[in-house]
Design an enzyme around this catalytic site. Sequence first.
Site, short mmCIF file in Angstrom:
data_model
loop_
_atom_site.label_atom_id
_atom_site.label_comp_id
_atom_site.label_asym_id
_atom_site.label_seq_id
_atom_site.Cartn_x
_atom_site.Cartn_y
_atom_site.Cartn_z
N GLN A 1 1.99 -6.13 -3.19
CA GLN A 1 2.47 -6.24 -1.80
C GLN A 1 3.74 -5.39 -1.61
O GLN A 1 3.93 -4.44 -2.33
CB GLN A 1 2.71 -7.70 -1.42
N GLY B 1 -4.50 -4.41 -3.76
CA GLY B 1 -5.52 -3.38 -3.99
C GLY B 1 -4.78 -2.13 -4.42
O GLY B 1 -4.11 -1.52 -3.60
N HIS B 2 -4.84 -1.80 -5.69
CA HIS B 2 -4.09 -0.67 -6.22
C HIS B 2 -5.08 0.42 -6.66
O HIS B 2 -5.97 0.16 -7.47
CB HIS B 2 -3.21 -1.11 -7.39
N LYS C 1 1.83 2.00 -5.14
CA LYS C 1 2.34 1.40 -6.38
C LYS C 1 1.42 1.68 -7.56
O LYS C 1 1.87 2.00 -8.66
CB LYS C 1 2.50 -0.12 -6.21
N ASP D 1 0.81 -1.22 0.00
CA ASP D 1 0.00 0.00 0.00
C ASP D 1 0.85 1.27 0.00
O ASP D 1 0.46 2.29 0.57
CB ASP D 1 -0.96 0.01 1.20
P1 GDP Z 1 -0.78 0.26 -3.55
O1 GDP Z 1 -1.36 -1.01 -3.02
O2 GDP Z 1 0.69 0.35 -3.31
O3 GDP Z 1 -1.13 0.53 -4.98
O4 GDP Z 1 -1.42 1.43 -2.69
P2 GDP Z 1 -2.99 1.58 -2.31
O5 GDP Z 1 -3.72 2.04 -3.50
O6 GDP Z 1 -3.48 0.37 -1.61
O7 GDP Z 1 -2.89 2.71 -1.19
C1 GDP Z 1 -2.30 3.93 -1.44
C2 GDP Z 1 -3.36 5.02 -1.20
O8 GDP Z 1 -2.72 6.27 -1.13
C3 GDP Z 1 -4.36 5.12 -2.33
O9 GDP Z 1 -5.59 5.50 -1.77
C4 GDP Z 1 -3.81 6.23 -3.20
O10 GDP Z 1 -4.82 6.92 -3.91
C5 GDP Z 1 -3.19 7.12 -2.17
N1 GDP Z 1 -2.01 7.88 -2.59
C6 GDP Z 1 -1.03 7.52 -3.48
N2 GDP Z 1 -0.08 8.47 -3.53
C7 GDP Z 1 -0.45 9.44 -2.67
C8 GDP Z 1 0.14 10.68 -2.24
O11 GDP Z 1 1.22 11.07 -2.66
N3 GDP Z 1 -0.56 11.40 -1.30
C9 GDP Z 1 -1.74 10.98 -0.78
N4 GDP Z 1 -2.33 11.74 0.13
N5 GDP Z 1 -2.31 9.83 -1.15
C10 GDP Z 1 -1.68 9.07 -2.07
P1 IMO Z 2 -0.90 -4.24 -2.19
O1 IMO Z 2 -0.47 -4.79 -3.53
C1 IMO Z 2 -0.89 -4.66 2.14
C2 IMO Z 2 -0.92 -8.73 3.72
C3 IMO Z 2 -2.17 -9.17 4.46
C4 IMO Z 2 -1.55 -10.13 5.46
C5 IMO Z 2 -0.45 -10.81 4.66
C6 IMO Z 2 -0.82 -12.15 4.06
O2 IMO Z 2 -2.20 -3.54 -2.23
O3 IMO Z 2 0.19 -3.46 -1.58
P2 IMO Z 2 -2.34 -12.86 1.99
O4 IMO Z 2 -3.80 -12.65 1.74
O5 IMO Z 2 -1.45 -12.30 0.94
O6 IMO Z 2 -2.00 -14.29 2.31
O7 IMO Z 2 -2.05 -12.05 3.37
O8 IMO Z 2 -0.12 -9.90 3.62
N1 IMO Z 2 -1.14 -8.23 2.35
C7 IMO Z 2 -1.10 -6.94 2.02
N2 IMO Z 2 -0.92 -5.84 2.79
N3 IMO Z 2 -1.01 -4.55 0.79
C8 IMO Z 2 -1.16 -5.63 0.01
O9 IMO Z 2 -1.17 -5.58 -1.34
C9 IMO Z 2 -1.25 -6.90 0.63
N4 IMO Z 2 -1.42 -8.16 0.17
C10 IMO Z 2 -1.34 -8.96 1.24
O10 IMO Z 2 -2.80 -8.09 5.09
O11 IMO Z 2 -0.94 -9.41 6.51
MG MG Z 3 -2.89 -1.67 -1.77
#
Ligand code: GDP
Ligand code: IMO
Ligand code: MG
Length: 431
Positions: free
Chosen positions: A225, A40-41, A16, A13
Amino acid sequence: MANVVVVGAQWGDEGKGKIVDWLSERADVIARFQGGHNAGHTLVIDGKVYKLNALPSGVVRGGKLSVIGNGVVLDPWHLVSEIAKIREQGVEITPETLMIAENTPLILPIHGELDRAREDAASKGTKIGTTGRGIGPAYEDKVGRRSVRVADLADDKTLETRVDRALEHHNALRRGLGIDEVDRDALLARLKEIAPEILSYAAPVWKVLNEKRKAGKRILFEGAQGALLDIDFGTYPFVTSSNVIAGQAATGVGMGPGAIDFVLGIVKAYTTRVGEGPFPTELLDDDGQRLGERGHEFGTVTGRKRRCGWFDAALLRQTCATSGMNGIALTKLDVLDGFETLKICVAYDLDGERLDYLPTAAELQARCTPIYEEMPGWSESTEGARSWAELPANAIKYVRRVEELIDCPVALLSTSPEREDTILVTDPFAD
Ligand code: GDP
Ligand code: IMO
Ligand code: MG
């Protein structure tokens, strides 16, 4: 021509999705190489929000080839519903723009059921806090040589044999856990029903990508991840079940390691983690609460509240090394706006001794306490900044100190969820 790997450098998170979407303008192919729909991207483009799990984050741009590589575990029903949802948002997805490796193992309903049953049965201290999506059990079946793979969907007889092999194992496990045995015919019927759509995207990805590379096309590898969830180098056993680090990009699509020219680590300006496991810089106080609120730190997949803490440079030094990072994209700098003082973990104290890295044994990790360096914060807003000139002096100092401590330069800086609120320092695709 350069090929770039994007990997999460913390516990996932990091942002990416946003960075991959931004970089995908410069790429011809965007390929996922591990993980599954546990990812979850989130992308935000002109205020419109797109949430992707299994589809590569380049899919929204249009005109690019999106690839799901063999290193991924794929839930075919989830993919079909994700495609439908993204199409409803106006994105075109066809067999010309989406390709799935024929040797990709499938996640079946039995995997999710097993994942959740184990988590429900786990006692405190052994629960992992998985996403419940069957990722671990699906990878176990891959290594156990009993997966049903995409290519198996093409022939009914083969499919039946593969399903029977998997069920032999799963029914034994299910009996032990007190879950009903699997309805074989119903599972086969569901697989046969979904097969034509999945097969329409199936291709020998290893061949296509190697040919693209020869033709000078640019490939952007999208990790899911983060390196601290890596099956080998993460905080085991509180990890995911795949290799997350950059070396996996080559194996996860069928290319040689020489195909990778630049590794970009995505780094949040502070730290978050979802699920169980050690987290030395976790904040259980008002500062942690504030990071969570300002950063909207709720999981995209499960909606769980993310644990929040200060930036951990000691962990970053490890993840920079294990992925061979050439640069980082520092995200969510704006979330730190308004803090009077910021802390950065530079090392750990273990029983009175200073350690500059987190030890491997879980028992030792639990005893490590962070050694912090303090920096002054800034009161100005960095939200939406698109150039260095818009950043307050103390924000620049923080970024420079991060670079120094982790010994890796900032290539990109992100200051809001919006695609264009991004500062380019070094183009990872530059020759
Ligand atoms: P990922 O799993 O690495 O793709 O990240 P996620 O989408 O799960 O979580 C990142 C969250 O931060 C998302 O809600 C993005 O929209 C948000 N985000 C990404 N870059 C920035 C930033 O520079 N500032 C803020 N405030 N939010 C951001
Ligand atoms: P993105 O791509 C954050 C965590 C789960 C748990 C552990 C194992 O959005 O960054 P799993 O279901 O993979 O067997 O769970 O890994 N986990 C993540 N945490 N971002 C993710 O993906 C994750 N994918 C798995 O919360 O701790
Ligand atoms: Mg994510």
